[in-house]
Design a protein around this motif. Structure first.
Motif, PDB file in Angstrom:
ATOM      1  N   ALA A 120       3.401   4.914  -4.240  1.00 34.07           N
ATOM      2  CA  ALA A 120       4.320   5.700  -4.855  1.00 34.07           C
ATOM      3  C   ALA A 120       5.450   4.814  -5.362  1.00 34.07           C
ATOM      4  CB  ALA A 120       5.364   6.803  -4.132  1.00 34.07           C
ATOM      5  N   ASN A 121       5.588   4.684  -6.558  1.00 33.14           N
ATOM      6  CA  ASN A 121       6.787   3.984  -7.451  1.00 33.14           C
ATOM      7  C   ASN A 121       7.333   4.723  -8.320  1.00 33.14           C
ATOM      8  OD1 ASN A 121       8.080   1.469  -7.671  1.00 33.14           O
ATOM      9  ND2 ASN A 121       6.657   1.052  -9.499  1.00 33.14           N
ATOM     10  N   ARG A 122       8.777   4.498  -8.374  1.00 33.82           N
ATOM     11  CA  ARG A 122       9.813   5.280  -9.201  1.00 33.82           C
ATOM     12  C   ARG A 122       9.272   6.871  -9.247  1.00 33.82           C
ATOM     13  NH1 ARG A 122       8.637   4.526 -13.894  1.00 33.82           N
ATOM     14  NH2 ARG A 122       6.620   3.521 -13.749  1.00 33.82           N
ATOM     15  N   ALA A 123       8.814   7.453  -8.159  1.00 33.70           N
ATOM     16  CA  ALA A 123       8.535   8.939  -8.112  1.00 33.70           C
ATOM     17  C   ALA A 123       9.743   9.640  -7.586  1.00 33.70           C
ATOM     18  CB  ALA A 123       7.302   8.994  -7.171  1.00 33.70           C
ATOM     19  N   ARG A 124       9.459  11.010  -7.472  1.00 34.55           N
ATOM     20  CA  ARG A 124      10.496  11.739  -7.121  1.00 34.55           C
ATOM     21  C   ARG A 124       9.747  13.149  -6.107  1.00 34.55           C
ATOM     22  NH1 ARG A 124      14.811  15.795  -9.851  1.00 34.55           N
ATOM     23  NH2 ARG A 124      16.218  16.165  -7.986  1.00 34.55           N
TER      24      ARG A 124
ATOM     25  N   SER B  91      -0.737   1.382   2.287  1.00 34.88           N
ATOM     26  CA  SER B  91       0.082   2.453   1.457  1.00 34.88           C
ATOM     27  C   SER B  91       1.475   1.811   1.255  1.00 34.88           C
ATOM     28  CB  SER B  91       0.297   3.704   2.162  1.00 34.88           C
ATOM     29  OG  SER B  91      -1.146   4.268   2.162  1.00 34.88           O
ATOM     30  N   ARG B  92       2.131   2.186   0.067  1.00 35.81           N
ATOM     31  CA  ARG B  92       3.477   1.705  -0.146  1.00 35.81           C
ATOM     32  C   ARG B  92       4.538   2.871  -0.778  1.00 35.81           C
ATOM     33  NH1 ARG B  92       3.248  -4.112  -1.134  1.00 35.81           N
ATOM     34  NH2 ARG B  92       1.213  -4.883  -0.617  1.00 35.81           N
ATOM     35  N   ILE B  93       5.745   2.898  -0.442  1.00 32.02           N
ATOM     36  CA  ILE B  93       6.533   3.987  -1.011  1.00 32.02           C
ATOM     37  C   ILE B  93       7.615   3.082  -1.529  1.00 32.02           C
ATOM     38  CG2 ILE B  93       7.892   6.102  -0.726  1.00 32.02           C
ATOM     39  CD1 ILE B  93       6.284   6.668   1.802  1.00 32.02           C
ATOM     40  N   LEU B  94       7.979   3.148  -2.829  1.00 32.78           N
ATOM     41  CA  LEU B  94       8.686   1.978  -3.378  1.00 32.78           C
ATOM     42  C   LEU B  94       9.621   2.882  -4.640  1.00 32.78           C
ATOM     43  CD1 LEU B  94       6.313  -0.963  -4.268  1.00 32.78           C
ATOM     44  CD2 LEU B  94       7.837  -0.745  -2.182  1.00 32.78           C
ATOM     45  N   ASN B  95      11.110   2.369  -4.548  1.00 39.70           N
ATOM     46  CA  ASN B  95      11.762   2.942  -5.525  1.00 39.70           C
ATOM     47  C   ASN B  95      11.925   4.403  -5.867  1.00 39.70           C
ATOM     48  OD1 ASN B  95      12.563  -0.028  -5.647  1.00 39.70           O
ATOM     49  ND2 ASN B  95      10.391  -0.317  -6.855  1.00 39.70           N
ATOM     50  N   SER B  96      11.522   5.253  -5.006  1.00 39.42           N
ATOM     51  CA  SER B  96      11.534   6.598  -5.021  1.00 39.42           C
ATOM     52  C   SER B  96      12.624   7.531  -4.539  1.00 39.42           C
ATOM     53  CB  SER B  96      10.063   7.070  -4.413  1.00 39.42           C
ATOM     54  OG  SER B  96       9.098   6.214  -5.133  1.00 39.42           O
ATOM     55  N   ARG B  97      12.461   8.715  -4.926  1.00 39.08           N
ATOM     56  CA  ARG B  97      13.618   9.584  -4.786  1.00 39.08           C
ATOM     57  C   ARG B  97      13.153  10.798  -3.691  1.00 39.08           C
ATOM     58  NH1 ARG B  97      18.780  11.641  -8.202  1.00 39.08           N
ATOM     59  NH2 ARG B  97      19.512  13.226  -6.796  1.00 39.08           N
TER      60      ARG B  97
ATOM     61  N   THR C  76       2.713  -1.856   5.669  1.00 38.29           N
ATOM     62  CA  THR C  76       3.108  -0.804   4.937  1.00 38.29           C
ATOM     63  C   THR C  76       4.680  -1.299   4.520  1.00 38.29           C
ATOM     64  OG1 THR C  76       3.576   1.580   4.853  1.00 38.29           O
ATOM     65  CG2 THR C  76       4.386   0.330   6.758  1.00 38.29           C
ATOM     66  N   VAL C  77       4.650  -0.798   3.140  1.00 38.12           N
ATOM     67  CA  VAL C  77       6.221  -0.999   2.719  1.00 38.12           C
ATOM     68  C   VAL C  77       6.902   0.252   2.363  1.00 38.12           C
ATOM     69  CG1 VAL C  77       7.268  -2.324   0.969  1.00 38.12           C
ATOM     70  CG2 VAL C  77       5.369  -3.462   1.824  1.00 38.12           C
ATOM     71  N   VAL C  78       8.039   0.317   2.870  1.00 40.08           N
ATOM     72  CA  VAL C  78       8.915   1.496   2.284  1.00 40.08           C
ATOM     73  C   VAL C  78      10.317   1.083   1.990  1.00 40.08           C
ATOM     74  CG1 VAL C  78       9.893   3.589   3.171  1.00 40.08           C
ATOM     75  CG2 VAL C  78       8.015   2.786   4.178  1.00 40.08           C
ATOM     76  N   SER C  79      10.562   0.811   0.581  1.00 47.21           N
ATOM     77  CA  SER C  79      11.436  -0.073   0.182  1.00 47.21           C
ATOM     78  C   SER C  79      12.237   0.549  -0.934  1.00 47.21           C
ATOM     79  CB  SER C  79      10.935  -1.508  -0.139  1.00 47.21           C
ATOM     80  OG  SER C  79      12.162  -2.313  -0.650  1.00 47.21           O
ATOM     81  N   GLY C  80      13.391   0.447  -1.215  1.00 49.40           N
ATOM     82  CA  GLY C  80      14.346   0.928  -2.427  1.00 49.40           C
ATOM     83  C   GLY C  80      14.351   2.541  -2.833  1.00 49.40           C
ATOM     84  N   ASN C  81      13.999   3.067  -1.554  1.00 46.27           N
ATOM     85  CA  ASN C  81      14.031   4.536  -1.784  1.00 46.27           C
ATOM     86  C   ASN C  81      15.401   5.426  -1.484  1.00 46.27           C
ATOM     87  OD1 ASN C  81      10.979   4.854  -2.337  1.00 46.27           O
ATOM     88  ND2 ASN C  81      11.208   3.867  -0.165  1.00 46.27           N
ATOM     89  N   ASP C  82      15.570   6.511  -2.324  1.00 44.07           N
ATOM     90  CA  ASP C  82      16.979   7.271  -1.756  1.00 44.07           C
ATOM     91  C   ASP C  82      16.419   8.566  -1.037  1.00 44.07           C
ATOM     92  OD1 ASP C  82      19.503   6.462  -3.021  1.00 44.07           O
ATOM     93  OD2 ASP C  82      18.332   5.931  -4.637  1.00 44.07           O
TER      94      ASP C  82
END
Length: 544
Positions: free
Chosen positions: A266-270, A305-311, A326-332
């Motif tokens: 996920a990148n820039r996802a919601r 798997s990565r979860i980046l910059n998502s909300r 794994t990377v979980v970074s930049g999320n709200d």
């Protein structure tokens, strides 16, 4: 036998679009189904946002503002401390902490850290080709899922769907638009996006891609969810639950679950409205309570798997288990029903730059059985439980530059952790201890700031025999107690500042040694507390 028959039927899937007829959804037309499913808004709801932020603002409040401005810190304008007390969410809290860190000359500027993510060596997705779609058994897919992710009672999940039909994506790379154009039963276009009214299963060798601006609604009413054993990417797209209720299982909530060799990006996802506070009442375990990624012991994915910059808005839980690198970074993470983040059994994980406003559950960020991992520059405002909890047997961690304000429990707690470092963390106004270390091995804590916590600024207990604790250059002020220790093996205090902490500077066993500590401090010397044992440390660490 029925499940096996349906599995055989699913194996006979044809090329998408050649033999799939007009979509018929649960006996009604697509238009009627769309009228029944009212999608949740994909733009922030102002009233919901205000409701989520009230606890954060109220928990600090005017009293904390007065106390903060009354605390004298060398070189720090009182206005910066006052601004921290008015932080209503994680973003404003991070900015206030950045200013405070700069004034104190500490490391940690609150910047995003996605640039530190391990390099991507393989193109994603790796699957290509014409997609093959069929109808198969949802129960069969759930059985496979639980065999890979761990035993879970799925009766309520199965009962939430009217029937056992699921969409099987068996091979090839599919897009949501492609599935709609092929008139796939259970996928219909509606105003503002596409609605999934059946469970969708992505098998190994298949890939589902959601692209920029697309919205996929999971029908709560029809018991829809996503299971991925193959690849799934959400790039600039939205996955949301509908606001309708399930008539068969009232507390059912749609979810996204990835298992086995499945890979999720996920990148820039919601993500909106996945999982619910009462999931356990509906039989939904952690792995089915929002977004979960669990790698199997025998069938590990070739990619991470990565979860980046998502909300994540009102998502009950984001859980990652067994995923290396794994990377979980930049999320709200925010919303009235915002849950937390759980990462476990994931070597070399990077959890960084995430922002959480009013998260619930036992701990806003629960990290368990990690090794060689980095937890850095995360911001947590007004957690309903603990802020950051690290437990299990975790080792070789770097916990750096995190900010936790107004958590109901401890701000940052390490339990059973060894060979790790805590640098430049800020813990403010927690209901319990600011930083809590229990049953730990070798730990070094430097340049941390603990202010206005309901118990001790730093509390240590039941230290593992033969291990060493080092507290150096920390700022600990206006807590109920400064530094508390009980059941210690070996502790060194050096260069710590305790402004406005009198008369409760040291507590527990350390309180009996306050005079000796003050004498060492006056001479600018380090102070060592030891119970006299010479047992070998249970785990050897280098550099501590």
């Amino acid at each position: 036998m029925i499940g096996a028959a349906r599995a055989r039927q699913g194996a006979c899937g044809v090329l998408m679009g050649l033999m799939i007829g007009t979509a018929v959804v649960l006996g009604g037309t697509a238009a009627l189904a769309a009228e029944r499913l009212v999608p949740i808004a994909t733009t922030p709801n102002p009233s919901l946002q205000m409701a989520a932020r009230k606890p954060a603002a109220a928990s600090l409040g005017a009293l904390s503002s007065d106390r903060l401005t009354g605390l004298e810190l060398s070189g720090v304008p009182s206005g910066d401390l006052s601004a921290l007390s008015q932080s209503s969410d994680a973003n404003s809290l991070r900015e206030g902490a950045r200013l405070l860190w700069a004034e104190l000359g500490l490391e940690g500027d609150g910047g995003d850290t996605t640039e530190h993510a391990p390099s991507q060596s393989v193109a994603f997705p790796t699957v290509s080709g014409v997609p093959e779609v069929s109808t198969g058994s949802a129960a069969l897919a759930l059985t496979r899922y639980t065999s890979l992710s761990g035993p879970v009672a799925t009766g309520a999940i199965e009962a939430a769907s009217d029937g056992d039909d699921a969409i099987y994506l068996e091979k090839g790379a599919a897009t949501i638009d492609g599935l709609v154009e092929a008139r796939t039963p259970g996928i219909i276009r509606a105003q503002g996006g596409v609605i999934l009214t059946r469970p969708l299963v992505i098998w190994p060798g298949a890939s589902l891609q959601l692209g920029e601006g697309e919205t996929l609604y999971l029908s709560r009413e029809n018991g829809a969810y996503l299971l991925a054993f193959g690849e799934m990417s959400v790039d600039g797209a939205t996955i949301a639950s509908t606001t309708s209720h399930n008539p068969l299982v009232s507390q059912f909530a749609p979810f996204v679950a990835v298992a086995g060799q499945g890979v999720f990006r996920a990148n820039r996802a919601r993500f909106v409205g996945l999982g619910a506070v009462s999931d356990r009442e509906a039989g939904q375990a952690d792995s089915m309570s929002g977004l979960s990624i669990s790698a199997g012991l025998l069938y590990r994915p070739e990619q991470t798997s990565r979860i980046l910059n998502s909300r994540f808005d009102d998502v009950h839980l984001v859980a990652v288990s067994g995923v290396q690198d794994t990377v979980v970074s930049g999320n709200d993470f925010s919303g009235q029903y915002a849950g937390g983040l759980k990462v476990e059994d994931s070597p070399r994980a990077l959890v960084s730059g995430n922002r959480m406003t009013t998260p619930g559950l036992y701990a806003a960020m629960h990290l368990r059985n990690l090794s060689d991992a980095r937890i850095e520059r995360n911001t947590i405002a007004s957690a309903k439980g603990k802020g950051i909890l690290i437990d299990g047997f975790s080792r070789s961690l770097t916990i750096d530059g995190n900010v936790v304000a107004s958590a109901a429990g401890a701000g940052i707690e390490l339990r059973g952790t060894t060979c790790s470092e805590l640098f430049s963390n800020l813990v403010l106004a927690s209901g319990g201890n600011g930083i809590e270390l229990s049953r730990t091995g070798d730990i070094e804590a430097r340049r941390n700031v603990a202010l206005f916590n309901g118990a001790a600024g730093v509390a240590m207990s039941d230290q593992l025999p033969g291990s060493k604790l080092a507290l150096a250059s920390n700022l600990i002020g206006r807590n109920r107690e400064g530094v508390r220790g009980a059941g210690l093996s070996d502790l060194t205090l050096e260069g710590n500042r305790l402004p406005n902490q009198m008369p409760r500077l040291l507590g527990g066993e350390l309180g009996l040694n306050q005079t000796a500590w003050l004498a060492a401090r006056k001479e600018n010397q380090s102070f060592n507390f030891s119970n006299g044992t010479r047992q070998a440390a249970s785990t050897a660490c280098e550099g501590i």
